[in-house]
Design an enzyme around this catalytic site. Structure first.
Site: not given
Length: 220
Positions: A20, A92, A117, A138
């Protein structure tokens, strides 16, 4: 033209080498990265560089210059400065950090490049994209929630979507040794495009987009 590059990721040592955080990993290997003077503000780490100086760094490090090796021309209408941001809000809430900086420096949404990503692309693939869907990401959802639109540039690094494990566990796990070899090649071959894109007019951005809409760098 691009005025702000936002590298999306999660802060903390435990996330540093995870899938991530591939955008932060890409940022850290840029040949000029250590010349950036980051400071903490706008819920993130940000740096600002005069565009002319950035072009000089590109030439000095060999990632983008004229054919004779001299500094590339700065196009008419280019911004005086370019900002680099690593939100420290966790993925997020990334849009909150990007939004604060953009509002403060009066940067429009279409002048922002988000590096992130992408599960829907295979590892070894880099994709430059304008606007479009959010793909369940997110960080991108947060961007749209804050700005009210998804009309921003994206530089996407493929992760390959797993079929045999939980998505959250997958993206928060480290790359394998073999995947890191692929990433090193991927990053190295993307540096020049990234630098050129930052110094491109809107017309040239469209040309680069055509070449890098889904660039397969290396096979897994």
């Amino acid at each position: 033209m691009i005025k702000l590059v936002a590298f999306l990721g999660n802060y903390g040592a435990e996330y540093e080498l995870t899938r991530h955080n591939v955008a932060w990993q890409f940022a850290s290997q840029l040949p000029f990265y250590n010349r950036l003077s980051f400071q903490q503000k706008f819920k993130g780490d940000y740096a600002v560089v005069e565009t002319q100086r950035l072009a000089e760094w590109f030439a000095e490090t060999g990632i983008y210059a004229k054919k004779d090796g001299s500094v590339a021309n700065i196009p008419d209408g280019a911004p005086d400065k370019i900002y680099f941001l690593k939100p420290l809000t966790y993925m997020n809430l990334s849009g909150e950090s990007v939004g604060e900086l953009a509002r403060f420096f009066k940067i429009n949404l279409d002048e922002i490049l988000v590096v992130h990503d992408e599960l829907e692309l295979p590892i070894g693939t880099v994709s430059l994209k304008w606007s479009g869907g959010l793909g369940g990401h997110n960080g991108l959802r947060s961007m749209k929630a804050v700005f009210g639109s998804a009309d921003f540039w994206r530089l996407r690094f493929g992760l390959t979507k797993p079929t045999d494990r939980d998505i959250a566990d997958y993206v928060l796990s480290p790359f394998t040794a073999d995947e890191r070899i692929i990433l090193a090649q991927e990053f190295s071959q993307t540096n020049g495009m990234f630098a050129k894109f930052l110094l491109s007019t809107n017309e040239n951005q469209q040309r680069i987009l055509q070449s890098w809409s889904k660039k397969k760098i290396v096979e897994k």
